[in-house]
Design a protein around this motif. Sequence first.
Motif, mmCIF file in Angstrom:
data_model
loop_
_atom_site.group_PDB
_atom_site.id
_atom_site.type_symbol
_atom_site.label_atom_id
_atom_site.label_comp_id
_atom_site.label_asym_id
_atom_site.label_seq_id
_atom_site.Cartn_x
_atom_site.Cartn_y
_atom_site.Cartn_z
ATOM 1 N N TYR B 25 -81.604 -53.547 69.927
ATOM 2 C CA TYR B 25 -82.756 -53.144 69.126
ATOM 3 C C TYR B 25 -82.552 -51.740 68.557
ATOM 4 O O TYR B 25 -82.856 -51.468 67.412
ATOM 5 C CB TYR B 25 -84.034 -53.177 69.976
ATOM 6 N N GLN B 26 -82.054 -50.845 69.427
ATOM 7 C CA GLN B 26 -81.872 -49.470 68.957
ATOM 8 C C GLN B 26 -80.809 -49.380 67.873
ATOM 9 O O GLN B 26 -80.943 -48.631 66.914
ATOM 10 C CB GLN B 26 -81.526 -48.547 70.132
ATOM 11 N N VAL B 28 -80.038 -51.670 65.698
ATOM 12 C CA VAL B 28 -80.620 -52.134 64.436
ATOM 13 C C VAL B 28 -81.641 -51.125 63.920
ATOM 14 O O VAL B 28 -81.692 -50.832 62.722
ATOM 15 C CB VAL B 28 -81.247 -53.531 64.610
ATOM 16 N N ALA B 112 -85.477 -59.219 56.694
ATOM 17 C CA ALA B 112 -85.979 -59.257 58.070
ATOM 18 C C ALA B 112 -85.238 -60.329 58.864
ATOM 19 O O ALA B 112 -84.856 -60.123 60.020
ATOM 20 C CB ALA B 112 -87.483 -59.530 58.071
ATOM 21 N N GLU B 113 -84.994 -61.460 58.220
ATOM 22 C CA GLU B 113 -84.307 -62.568 58.878
ATOM 23 C C GLU B 113 -82.864 -62.179 59.230
ATOM 24 O O GLU B 113 -82.385 -62.456 60.337
ATOM 25 C CB GLU B 113 -84.340 -63.786 57.943
ATOM 26 N N LEU B 115 -81.728 -59.175 59.802
ATOM 27 C CA LEU B 115 -81.773 -58.210 60.910
ATOM 28 C C LEU B 115 -82.106 -58.913 62.225
ATOM 29 O O LEU B 115 -81.585 -58.560 63.279
ATOM 30 C CB LEU B 115 -82.799 -57.122 60.609
ATOM 31 N N ARG B 116 -82.976 -59.905 62.137
ATOM 32 C CA ARG B 116 -83.316 -60.655 63.347
ATOM 33 C C ARG B 116 -82.064 -61.301 63.928
ATOM 34 O O ARG B 116 -81.793 -61.223 65.124
ATOM 35 C CB ARG B 116 -84.359 -61.738 63.041
ATOM 36 N N VAL B 119 -79.834 -58.806 65.712
ATOM 37 C CA VAL B 119 -80.290 -58.442 67.058
ATOM 38 C C VAL B 119 -80.018 -59.594 68.020
ATOM 39 O O VAL B 119 -79.460 -59.400 69.108
ATOM 40 C CB VAL B 119 -81.804 -58.119 67.057
ATOM 41 N N GLU B 120 -80.374 -60.799 67.609
ATOM 42 C CA GLU B 120 -80.338 -61.914 68.559
ATOM 43 C C GLU B 120 -78.912 -62.328 68.919
ATOM 44 O O GLU B 120 -78.673 -62.859 69.996
ATOM 45 C CB GLU B 120 -81.173 -63.084 68.022
ATOM 46 N N LEU B 123 -78.216 -60.213 71.973
ATOM 47 C CA LEU B 123 -79.107 -60.265 73.144
ATOM 48 C C LEU B 123 -78.525 -61.136 74.260
ATOM 49 O O LEU B 123 -77.906 -62.140 74.001
ATOM 50 C CB LEU B 123 -80.483 -60.800 72.739
#
Lengths: 534, 123
Positions: B25-26, B28, B112-113, B115-116, B119-120, B123
């Motif tokens: 998260y950080q 991104v 947004a997608e 970037l999502r 991140v994922e 994870l």
Amino acid sequence: MNTQIGSPALNLGIFALFVVVTLLIVYRVSRASNTASDYYAAGSSFTGPQNGIAISGDYLSAASFLGIAGAIAVNGYDGFVYSIGFLVAWLTALLLVAELLRNVGRFTMGDVLSFRMRQRPIRAAAAVSTLLVSFFYLLAQMAGAGGLISLLLGVKNVPGTPFDGQSLVIAVVGILMVVYVLYGGMRGTTWVQIIKAALLVVGAAVITVWVLGLSGFNLSALLGQAVENTGKPLLDAGNQYGKSITTKIDFLSLSIALVLGTAGLPHILMRFYTVPTAKEARRSVQWAIWIIGIFYLFTLVIGYGAAALLPRGTLTAANQNDAAPLLAFQIGGTLLLGIIAAIAFATILAVVAGLTITAAASFAHDIYANVIKNGKPEPGMEVKVARRTALVVGVVAIVGGILANGQNVAFLVALAFAVAASANLPTLLYSLFWKKFNTTGALWSIYGGLTICIVLIIFSPVVSGSATSIFGESVDFALFPLQNPGIVSIPLSFILGIVGTFVGSREPVNEAKFAEMEVRSMTGAGSSRTAVDH
Amino acid sequence: MSATDETPGGSGAASADTDATPSAYQEVQRSPEFASLRKRWRGFIFTMSAVFLAWFLVYVLLSDFAHGVVDTRLGSTNFTVGLLLGLLQFVSTFAIATIYVRFANRNLDDDAEALRRRVEEKL
């Protein structure tokens, strides 16, 4: 004042049909309601348009349908301005709250507020605020049900006896609402709201077209007729709020609370979790704005229509909520009245069901699972607790509704909006947008906002010092001149959030959690969007 | 608008030295793509919110304190300036909702997608 009109048997019959149909649907959809995600958020499986319709069903309470039509019929233009606050408020929800909330939280407002703060105190505060707002709102709806019923079913209150007809009907409303919430969970409640919204909009459209037809589809003529028929200047501003500078400021205060409070109402916020993504949450609000907007355009015609067509003197400040049903009877006779009566019942039922599941979810998820069980409840227990809470809420709503029946409780809706705008909205916005905001700040804005609103109401003319107050005119401790605390409480709550944050500034900012919240709120990364698959 | 843009935790400066290994998260959050998305998004929603709140407040204040204005009849009809302004509130609410949804669909969702996913993946 309420003389009975129409055919009680027919009214009851149409209402019974609504109850049977909705109970069947609740029964059909209720099978998959045993995980928390299913019970609180319907597995996030609704589409944006479905949720938008359900939001309208949740939002257009008896206060806005019957209340606004009545306010326009009796006070004209002032009632119309009042309705606009209820609509414009949705832009706050659309632009600043809906999508971010959907991405960050899972079931409750507390999920978002506590995300990067100390869990237990913030969850407890969020639950206190949620339960209070829901309780104020619920009480107003239940008490309103009593008055409506005397008109529609010919059930009268016998003073001094606790087991009279109106109380019985309030109890039936309460029991039905608990049945929907116990068995249907959020899925069942949502379908009740969808059906109700459809009925409400169609019913209002029929009356609107009918009234316009009677005036040759000439709105200007209808407005003129309303003035002529009532002998009151209904087109001019100030009939209700223009008496003095105090009433004018009161109206400003009310308008601010409406426009900022909607996006802080817990039962509205919870609806955003029933869709799978932020994009669907956005579509939900877009649909809700169109439906609610068109509906308030109908109420403009219905309100002035009631003023134009009902015999002079029928409507007074005391029975103005009956304007829409009386108008339906006047133009369409027994059958149209029966339909509108059933819709009014459906309205109350759908709204109280939404409030009950919100209160139940907040207690079970925030207080039981996270404060008492520290985030680790035994499997299945959380939903059990939620169901038990719904039962308790039902009992409290029935008893409270019966006690409040006949009292002037309309102020409770305005109070719910004021608390939502003071305690909830500042805290939500600061958590989402202000990095330095911390646990102390959040506690100050929630409890501060809550306390200021309630204290100001207690010392307002609502409670004492005027002919319409709870304690009557003889008792007078009304030190605060306004009936709506928003204009004072909202700015103070925003300030308290800042002051509290500086008071607690030794608490370090949780950089990792803030990054997670910020990225998640805007992208949906890591949010529970896959809940549908479980 | 610039004042509102500065206050929310936008500056990455304070967070740079706290964590040895930043989370997904950080990472991104510190990326220029995210900063750009946040700027476009907030620029839009804060501006629009200021516009609709100001316009609503003007309308309520006029209805409350300027009866001479809102009570004025339009021509020989029974419509008043206040009624017209009120109906314009409906129009502007529908319009702002539509404009925002279009803006978000066209200018925000794809970024947004992306970037999502970024991140994922981590994870």
